[in-house]
Design a protein around this motif. Structure first.
Motif, PDB file in Angstrom:
ATOM      1  N   THR A   1      50.852 -29.946   1.426  1.00 57.79           N
ATOM      2  CA  THR A   1      50.228 -28.534   1.170  1.00 57.79           C
ATOM      3  C   THR A   1      50.255 -28.304  -0.339  1.00 57.79           C
TER       4      THR A   1
ATOM      5  N   ASP B   1      40.551 -20.956   0.528  1.00 59.36           N
ATOM      6  CA  ASP B   1      41.319 -21.996   1.161  1.00 59.36           C
ATOM      7  C   ASP B   1      42.376 -22.400   0.447  1.00 59.36           C
TER       8      ASP B   1
ATOM      9  N   MET C   1      46.275 -22.042   1.543  1.00 61.62           N
ATOM     10  CA  MET C   1      47.435 -23.166   1.194  1.00 61.62           C
ATOM     11  C   MET C   1      48.668 -22.809   0.295  1.00 61.62           C
TER      12      MET C   1
ATOM     13  N   ASN D   1      45.631 -31.841   5.881  1.00 59.28           N
ATOM     14  CA  ASN D   1      45.841 -31.138   6.642  1.00 59.28           C
ATOM     15  C   ASN D   1      46.043 -31.522   8.161  1.00 59.28           C
TER      16      ASN D   1
ATOM     17  N   ASP E   1      44.515 -24.200   7.741  1.00 62.97           N
ATOM     18  CA  ASP E   1      43.908 -24.937   6.859  1.00 62.97           C
ATOM     19  C   ASP E   1      43.034 -26.015   7.325  1.00 62.97           C
TER      20      ASP E   1
END
Length: 303
Positions: free
Chosen positions: A26, A48, A52, A135, A162
């Motif tokens: 991540t 996004d 994260m 992800n 995600d």
């Protein structure tokens, strides 16, 4: 008279290892997305990336909580530290909700003031594809453990968000490449926010269910009571309580009125049967029973 859950499960070191691996994935993708968002000008990619970042923070919290939960019980914390996982999940849910608000505000501002906004669709697409792959790997790693631990489940839900968010960004990038329609970027950000909120609320509900000591979902207290009543030597059962320390750690207590011969020498055999019944039929590994002679409940009420 009671039985204890075996070691492992939510306190297993493998859970902490999975969380650590997911954290590394991540954090790496987050950095890539931040750089990609800066170079491409994509709000969806930045949203996004912010998601994260929240997930990386949440995974750190989850990892710390899982480590704390692994500490053994003591005289001050007789159940151990498993509730630390629940508090970790609570923090995760709050982070998700706060992030959703930020995404919505930024997206609406860009939709209302679209002039001068240019997004590099190709770079946006490449970075989103990297996020999708990372992800997907993290989801695969956490998929089994999230069924046993509410804390790991919180991390899994965020990684799932995600994954879907990266897919949405890919769609927006393809639209921008094909048509040059820039509002696709902030609209994708709104879609990401809309997907985050229900999962965060669902996680909050589960946390409050645990903290409120409600019976675990799917546990039929009436069915457990009927099973106990059908055991040989049992006259009646009362004061039945079922709750959970965290996901995958249900706890059961009950007062069981038994026949005189059970108290005279058959209590151990009955205890084993009742514990086996709860373990095999209801997945309850930690159970406590108080055996009583007939009339004892009335005596307690009088006292």
């Amino acid at each position: 008279m009671h039985d204890h859950a075996p070691a492992g499960g939510i306190r297993d070191a493998s859970n902490r290892r999975l969380l650590a691996i997911s954290l590394c994935l991540t954090a790496t993708v987050m950095v890539v997305q931040i750089v990609g968002a800066a170079l491409s000008g994509s709000l969806a990619l930045l949203a996004d990336a912010a998601h994260m970042f929240a997930d990386a923070s949440a995974l750190v919290i989850a990892l710390i909580a899982a480590t704390v939960a692994a500490r053994p019980a003591d005289d001050r914390n007789t159940y151990g530290y498993q509730r630390a996982e629940v508090f970790g999940a609570l923090i995760n849910a709050v982070i998700l909700l706060a992030l959703s608000v930020w995404i919505v505000v930024e997206a609406v501002q860009r939709l209302l003031q679209p002039a001068g906004v240019e997004v590099a669709g190709t770079l946006m697409l490449v970075v989103a594809a990297v996020g999708l792959l990372a992800n997907g790997i993290a989801m695969y790693l956490l998929s089994a453990a999230q069924k046993r631990s509410i804390n790991v489940r919180g991390a899994y839900l965020e990684v799932l968000g995600d994954f879907i968010g990266s897919a949405v960004v890919i769609v927006a990038a393809l639209v921008i490449q094909a048509t040059g329609w820039m509002p696709a970027d902030p609209l994708a950000s709104l879609v990401i926010a809309a997907m985050i909120v229900p999962r965060a609320i669902g996680l909050l509900r589960e946390v409050f269910s645990v903290l409120g000591e409600r019976a675990p979902r799917g546990t039929e207290v009436g069915a457990i009571r009927d099973h106990i009543r059908r055991e040989a030597g049992v006259v009646e059962v009362h004061d039945v309580h079922v709750w959970q320390l965290t996901r995958g750690a249900p706890v059961f207590t009950a007062h069981v009125v038994v026949e005189a011969d059970v108290l005279a020498g058959g209590s151990v055999a009955l205890l084993r049967r009742l514990q086996r019944c709860l373990s095999e039929h209801f997945d309850v590994e930690h159970s406590t029973f108080q055996f009583e002679p007939a009339g004892h409940r009335d005596h307690d009420a009088h006292e």
